[in-house]
Design a protein around this motif. Structure first.
Motif, PDB file in Angstrom:
ATOM      1  N   ASP A 181       0.824  -1.214   0.000  1.00 16.78           N
ATOM      2  CA  ASP A 181       0.000   0.000   0.000  1.00 16.78           C
ATOM      3  C   ASP A 181       0.856   1.263   0.000  1.00 16.78           C
ATOM      4  N   VAL A 182       1.992   1.228   0.690  1.00 23.61           N
ATOM      5  CA  VAL A 182       2.859   2.415   0.692  1.00 23.61           C
ATOM      6  C   VAL A 182       3.499   2.628  -0.684  1.00 23.61           C
ATOM      7  N   SER A 183       3.693   1.537  -1.448  1.00 23.30           N
ATOM      8  CA  SER A 183       4.316   1.694  -2.764  1.00 23.30           C
ATOM      9  C   SER A 183       3.428   2.529  -3.692  1.00 23.30           C
ATOM     10  N   MET A 184       2.141   2.686  -3.324  1.00 19.15           N
ATOM     11  CA  MET A 184       1.240   3.526  -4.110  1.00 19.15           C
ATOM     12  C   MET A 184       1.572   5.014  -3.991  1.00 19.15           C
ATOM     13  N   LEU A 185       2.574   5.357  -3.162  1.00 20.77           N
ATOM     14  CA  LEU A 185       3.015   6.741  -3.067  1.00 20.77           C
ATOM     15  C   LEU A 185       3.410   7.284  -4.435  1.00 20.77           C
ATOM     16  N   SER A 186       3.805   6.390  -5.338  1.00 18.58           N
ATOM     17  CA  SER A 186       4.143   6.839  -6.686  1.00 18.58           C
ATOM     18  C   SER A 186       2.902   7.303  -7.452  1.00 18.58           C
ATOM     19  N   PHE A 187       1.733   6.945  -6.951  1.00 14.73           N
ATOM     20  CA  PHE A 187       0.467   7.389  -7.561  1.00 14.73           C
ATOM     21  C   PHE A 187      -0.360   8.078  -6.476  1.00 14.73           C
ATOM     22  N   PRO A 188      -0.019   9.366  -6.204  1.00 17.13           N
ATOM     23  CA  PRO A 188      -0.546  10.036  -5.013  1.00 17.13           C
ATOM     24  C   PRO A 188      -2.052   9.889  -4.823  1.00 17.13           C
ATOM     25  N   ARG A 189      -2.819   9.970  -5.919  1.00 17.12           N
ATOM     26  CA  ARG A 189      -4.267   9.918  -5.720  1.00 17.12           C
ATOM     27  C   ARG A 189      -4.702   8.550  -5.217  1.00 17.12           C
ATOM     28  N   ILE A 190      -4.146   7.511  -5.833  1.00 15.93           N
ATOM     29  CA  ILE A 190      -4.493   6.156  -5.400  1.00 15.93           C
ATOM     30  C   ILE A 190      -4.047   5.932  -3.947  1.00 15.93           C
ATOM     31  N   TYR A 191      -2.847   6.444  -3.637  1.00 13.39           N
ATOM     32  CA  TYR A 191      -2.355   6.290  -2.265  1.00 13.39           C
ATOM     33  C   TYR A 191      -3.338   6.899  -1.275  1.00 13.39           C
ATOM     34  N   ASN A 192      -3.743   8.134  -1.531  1.00 13.31           N
ATOM     35  CA  ASN A 192      -4.643   8.794  -0.586  1.00 13.31           C
ATOM     36  C   ASN A 192      -5.979   8.065  -0.472  1.00 13.31           C
ATOM     37  N   GLU A 193      -6.461   7.542  -1.611  1.00 15.45           N
ATOM     38  CA  GLU A 193      -7.736   6.826  -1.553  1.00 15.45           C
ATOM     39  C   GLU A 193      -7.617   5.541  -0.739  1.00 15.45           C
ATOM     40  N   ILE A 194      -6.591   4.761  -1.033  1.00 18.67           N
ATOM     41  CA  ILE A 194      -6.401   3.520  -0.272  1.00 18.67           C
ATOM     42  C   ILE A 194      -6.196   3.840   1.200  1.00 18.67           C
ATOM     43  N   HIS A 195      -5.423   4.917   1.421  1.00 16.74           N
ATOM     44  CA  HIS A 195      -5.081   5.221   2.797  1.00 16.74           C
ATOM     45  C   HIS A 195      -6.263   5.683   3.614  1.00 16.74           C
ATOM     46  N   ALA A 196      -7.241   6.308   2.944  1.00 13.99           N
ATOM     47  CA  ALA A 196      -8.438   6.760   3.651  1.00 13.99           C
ATOM     48  C   ALA A 196      -9.151   5.559   4.284  1.00 13.99           C
ATOM     49  N   LEU A 197      -8.986   4.386   3.660  1.00 12.68           N
ATOM     50  CA  LEU A 197      -9.619   3.170   4.196  1.00 12.68           C
ATOM     51  C   LEU A 197      -9.146   2.845   5.614  1.00 12.68           C
ATOM     52  N   TYR A 198      -7.866   3.177   5.898  1.00 12.72           N
ATOM     53  CA  TYR A 198      -7.351   2.882   7.236  1.00 12.72           C
ATOM     54  C   TYR A 198      -8.130   3.621   8.320  1.00 12.72           C
TER      55      TYR A 198
END
Ligand code: HEM
Lengths: 125, 136
Positions: A37-54
């Motif tokens: 999930d942290v590797s999605m940092l390369s795709f900021p929007r996806i990272y923030n969306e996935i991270h909101a799930l936490y």
């Protein structure tokens, strides 16, 4: 592995050992997921969306479980290291184990309260 | 090697067993040293991202601010490397205990080593190549 790798298990109780194994395994599984999930940092929007799930309640409960596993494994790991490096330094192994377990529960309750608080105050869904 | 020594060693297994034992001693020691370091790394990391900050605030810009300081990149990379090594080696103990069939055991271990190496590479690339200012 042969008994050498788990030498301490007979001495300090099967429960301490089983719980150390289960928590170590679960923390590792979380680490594997977390690297992805942290590797999605390369795709900021996806990272923030996935991270909101936490932030949702189920994930927060899961995080409290992770806290329990990590704290238990860490404290019990120190106990194992003490026993191995300084034999005899721990006189009453049973009561040391109970102290570690109680401390784990206490820290999980305090940490769990902080992690779940936004849910009770209504700032997350 | 002396005759006395040879007589106590199982036939046909001498050099291999010796290096295997060295490796297991080293592995035993590594679990304890890495455990001591992880005690601080893992607990500090969890506290920062779940206790002192709410997890919902750990967005891309949060990471960008943190990783602007190389200290935290090194910190997170050490946590990645030691966590994977310690965890995978621990998983190796667990497989040795529960997967008794030698061929299955070799296959399971090969799978987990490949997975660990792949995730180590992925994690390292993430930490090294991240450019925070893109996201704001
Ligand atoms: C936080 C500090 C930590 C300490 C002090 C610690 C300590 C230890 C020690 C001393 C052992 C060896 C037990 C033995 O030889 O039988 C061990 C095993 C293990 N650890 Fe940790 N560890 C820590 C963190 C972690 C983390 C972050 C993970 C996951 C990535 C992890 C996963 C494991 C696993 C899977 C085992 C194997 C369990 C077994 O053989 O039953 N540990 N740990």
């Amino acid at each position: 592995m042969s008994p050498e790798s788990t030498l301490y298990k007979g001495k300090t109780g099967q429960w301490a050992f089983v719980l150390h194994r289960v928590t170590g395994f679960l923390v590792l599984m979380f680490l594997l997921l977390h690297i992805v999930d942290v590797s999605m940092l390369s795709f900021p929007r996806i990272y923030n969306e996935i991270h909101a799930l936490y932030g949702n309640v189920l994930m927060r409960l899961f995080e409290v479980g992770l806290l329990f596993g990590l704290v238990y494994h860490a404290l019990n790991g120190l106990r194992v290291i003490m026993i191995d490096f300084f034999p005899g330094s721990i006189k009453n192994e049973k009561s040391v184990f109970y102290s570690i377990f109680s401390l784990t529960i206490l820290l999980t309750i305090i940490g769990g309260f902080i992690i779940l608080r936004p849910f009770f105050t209504g700032s997350v869904h | 090697m002396s005759t006395a020594e040879r007589s106590t060693t199982r036939p046909g297994s001498t050099p291999n067993r010796r290096s295997r034992q060295n490796f297991e001693t080293w592995s035993w020691f590594f679990m304890r040293i890495s455990g001591l370091i992880l005690f601080f790394l893992a607990l500090i990391h969890f506290s920062l991202t779940h206790i002192f900050h709410d997890v919902t605030t750990t967005t891309v810009s949060f990471v960008a601010k943190r990783w602007a300081n190389p200290f935290w990149r090194v910190f997170d990379w050490l946590l990645l490397a030691l966590g994977l090594l310690h965890g995978t080696n621990g998983l190796r103990f667990i497989m040795d205990d529960y997967v008794r069939n030698p061929r299955k055991r070799a296959a399971v271990k090969a799978f987990m080593y490949v997975l660990a190496v792949a995730l180590f590479v992925l994690g390292t690339i993430t930490i090294v190549t991240f450019k925070g200012n893109l996201a704001g």
